[in-house]
Design an enzyme around this catalytic site. Structure first.
Site, PDB file in Angstrom:
ATOM      1  N   ASP A 124       0.817  -1.217   0.000  1.00 47.38           N
ATOM      2  CA  ASP A 124       0.000   0.000   0.000  1.00 47.38           C
ATOM      3  C   ASP A 124       0.851   1.267   0.000  1.00 47.38           C
ATOM      4  O   ASP A 124       0.460   2.291   0.566  1.00 47.38           O
ATOM      5  CB  ASP A 124      -0.954   0.001   1.199  1.00 47.38           C
ATOM      6  CG  ASP A 124      -2.058   1.049   1.084  1.00 47.38           C
ATOM      7  OD1 ASP A 124      -2.503   1.323  -0.046  1.00 47.38           O
ATOM      8  OD2 ASP A 124      -2.474   1.599   2.122  1.00 47.38           O
ATOM      9  N   ASP A 162      -3.912  -4.994  -4.626  1.00 53.90           N
ATOM     10  CA  ASP A 162      -3.209  -3.742  -4.970  1.00 53.90           C
ATOM     11  C   ASP A 162      -1.754  -3.937  -5.391  1.00 53.90           C
ATOM     12  O   ASP A 162      -1.094  -2.954  -5.757  1.00 53.90           O
ATOM     13  CB  ASP A 162      -3.246  -2.725  -3.825  1.00 53.90           C
ATOM     14  CG  ASP A 162      -4.630  -2.142  -3.584  1.00 53.90           C
ATOM     15  OD1 ASP A 162      -5.525  -2.406  -4.409  1.00 53.90           O
ATOM     16  OD2 ASP A 162      -4.817  -1.443  -2.580  1.00 53.90           O
ATOM     17  N   TRP A 213      -9.497   2.751 -12.130  1.00 52.70           N
ATOM     18  CA  TRP A 213      -8.082   2.915 -11.840  1.00 52.70           C
ATOM     19  C   TRP A 213      -7.308   2.865 -13.155  1.00 52.70           C
ATOM     20  O   TRP A 213      -7.313   3.818 -13.913  1.00 52.70           O
ATOM     21  CB  TRP A 213      -7.643   1.838 -10.857  1.00 52.70           C
ATOM     22  CG  TRP A 213      -6.422   2.155 -10.046  1.00 52.70           C
ATOM     23  CD1 TRP A 213      -5.491   3.112 -10.291  1.00 52.70           C
ATOM     24  CD2 TRP A 213      -6.018   1.488  -8.838  1.00 52.70           C
ATOM     25  NE1 TRP A 213      -4.518   3.090  -9.314  1.00 52.70           N
ATOM     26  CE2 TRP A 213      -4.818   2.107  -8.407  1.00 52.70           C
ATOM     27  CE3 TRP A 213      -6.542   0.437  -8.089  1.00 52.70           C
ATOM     28  CZ2 TRP A 213      -4.141   1.693  -7.252  1.00 52.70           C
ATOM     29  CZ3 TRP A 213      -5.862   0.032  -6.941  1.00 52.70           C
ATOM     30  CH2 TRP A 213      -4.682   0.658  -6.531  1.00 52.70           C
ATOM     31  N   LYS A 378     -13.070  -8.389   0.797  1.00 53.71           N
ATOM     32  CA  LYS A 378     -12.852  -7.446   1.897  1.00 53.71           C
ATOM     33  C   LYS A 378     -13.711  -7.866   3.080  1.00 53.71           C
ATOM     34  O   LYS A 378     -14.880  -8.222   2.924  1.00 53.71           O
ATOM     35  CB  LYS A 378     -13.237  -6.022   1.458  1.00 53.71           C
ATOM     36  CG  LYS A 378     -13.323  -4.993   2.569  1.00 53.71           C
ATOM     37  CD  LYS A 378     -11.977  -4.630   3.144  1.00 53.71           C
ATOM     38  CE  LYS A 378     -12.132  -3.503   4.161  1.00 53.71           C
ATOM     39  NZ  LYS A 378     -10.826  -3.080   4.729  1.00 53.71           N
ATOM     40  N   ASP A 384     -11.419   1.252   6.167  1.00 54.14           N
ATOM     41  CA  ASP A 384     -10.390   1.483   5.146  1.00 54.14           C
ATOM     42  C   ASP A 384      -9.249   2.341   5.677  1.00 54.14           C
ATOM     43  O   ASP A 384      -8.205   2.463   5.045  1.00 54.14           O
ATOM     44  CB  ASP A 384     -10.994   2.187   3.926  1.00 54.14           C
ATOM     45  CG  ASP A 384     -11.977   1.310   3.179  1.00 54.14           C
ATOM     46  OD1 ASP A 384     -11.706   0.114   3.021  1.00 54.14           O
ATOM     47  OD2 ASP A 384     -13.029   1.837   2.758  1.00 54.14           O
TER      48      ASP A 384
END
EC number: 3.2.1.-
Length: 434
Positions: A124, A162, A213, A378, A384
């Site tokens: 991240d 990610d 994205w 998730k 978050d």
């Protein structure tokens, strides 16, 4: 013997089986040319496992102890559905033992667990979910142990959310000026694919971000570099909120782009950059008139991208198209957009957006040819991160200025809101009812 939570729910007039631990809906057959063997698919009798002693089950007990029967019922509904189990740290020996225990518990239920490997170095970009292994070598030892823990058991493995959509080179201009860290990231993912696919009954998916994205071609190129052809496919929308239909459309474009650049016409070889996307299509007039260009935030314009794929890709052999799975844990109402002008900076639409709801419940019978499953990846009810939406903070203006819990922390109010706002309405898992 009934658990304490089950006994309390029964006493409250609710069905104890509503929170029983067990498998869910029967899956549809999923095949792809990228699966090395029949054991690396989701066959028609697949059932996804419910995590024992999950957060929602514990919250149901807490709510009962506080005489909140409505909250307990909502959490019991959530607890009855399968969610992925995340592995985010620990020594190789620890993760091996933890994974082994998880797959053995699922096997006892004749169900298939969904496991998330989340320990990549520079995770991240060292932001809200910072952490991960100390080095590429440490990560490869960790993921090898993870694979050993799976062993010959059945499991779906979600490899590093990610990790490909947020490469070290994407973090900022100074994070990876030489590209060394990014090259290491790609090598780590390829290593993970190799280690996990060596196990006879794993079904492995790689990160492809979400439809708001990276462009189709960019994401397809990253997947190719990371070894998607040796896996079952890719996953989309993890920890995000994009609508399922738009996510399915985006994923189908990525799959067709992968085929186009690898097995398609000779002139397309290696050219994922030729693929139309959610941002641009040469099939559109692009003349400035409303609706005559592709907009990433207006799915009604995405037919121009479909048109490009129809014209240039046609209909590839279905067995040569890469499959994918979609996280529907929080996309029941789709993405959140704040009122125009409310925030002068980044509103952090991905970070604990208000008024969202759970989406379609986990199933492999998706009705979409390339979508192997809709899954709750998730953990529903986990924050978050502490969002400030470009304000001075430290509180979140969307929640009355209170400080959001840290990333990954359980947030009972958010869990309850997601259940209450679910689309479709969340019910008890019917397989667990009498």
């Amino acid at each position: 013997m009934l658990s304490r939570t089950a006994r309390l729910l029964l006493a409250a007039g609710l069905s104890a089986s509503a929170i029983a631990l067990g498998p869910v809906a029967t899956a549809a057959t999923a095949t792809t040319a990228h699966a090395p063997s029949a054991g690396h698919t989701l066959p028609a009798d697949t059932r996804f496992a419910v995590t024992p002693d999950n957060e929602a089950q514990r919250q149901a007990l807490t709510d009962l102890q506080h005489h909140d029967l409505a909250g307990a019922a909502a959490m019991a509904k959530l607890a009855s559905w399968p969610e992925a189990t995340w592995f985010t740290s620990g020594t190789p020996a620890q993760v091996r033992d933890q994974v082994r225990a998880t797959v053995r518990t699922a096997a006892a239920e004749r169900a298939v667990p969904v496991l998330v490997a989340y320990d990549i170095p520079l995770r991240d970009c060292s932001q809200y979910s910072a952490g991960g292994a100390a080095s590429d070598a440490a990560y490869q030892q960790w993921i090898s142990a993870f694979a050993q823990g799976v062993g010959s058991s059945r499991a779906v493995v979600i490899v590093e959310p990610d990790a490909l959509a947020n490469l070290p080179s994407d973090c900022n201009a100074t994070t990876d000026p030489t590209g060394t860290l990014t090259a290491g990231r790609i090598a780590d993912i390829k290593y993970a694919v190799s280690a996990l696919e060596a196990q006879p009954q794993t079904v492995v998916y790689l990160d492809a971000g979400n439809s708001q994205w990276h462009s189709v071609g960019d994401m397809a190129q990253r997947l190719i570099q990371a070894g998607v052809a040796q896996s079952q496919g890719f996953f989309l929308n993890v920890s995000n909120y994009q609508p399922t239909d738009q996510t399915d459309q985006y994923g189908t474009w990525i799959s067709k782009c992968l085929w186009f650049a690898t097995d398609g016409p000779a002139w397309a070889a290696g050219h994922t950059d030729y693929c139309a996307s959610q941002y641009y299509s040469s099939a559109a007039p692009n003349d400035g008139a409303p609706g005559d260009a592709v907009s990433p935030t207006d799915a009604s314009t995405w037919h121009w991208t479909d048109a490009w794929f129809d014209q240039n890709v046609g209909t590839p052999p279905p067995a040569q198209l890469t499959h994918f799975v979609v996280d529907t844990s929080r996309n029941g109402k789709g993405a959140w957009t704040p009122a125009p002008g409310k925030y002068t900076g980044d509103p952090q639409t991905w970070c604990n957006p208000p008024g969202r709801g759970i989406g379609a419940t986990p199933t492999a019978a998706t009705g979409v040819p390339l979508v192997d499953a809709d899954l709750f990846i998730k953990t529903i009810g986990e924050s978050d991160g502490s969002c400030t939406r470009s304000t001075a903070g430290p509180g979140d203006p969307e929640y009355g200025g209170t400080v959001d819990p840290a990333a990954g922390a359980w947030w009972p109010a958010q869990a309850l809101g997601l259940v209450q706002d679910a689309v479709p309405t969340l019910t008890f898992n019917p397989r667990l009812l009498p």
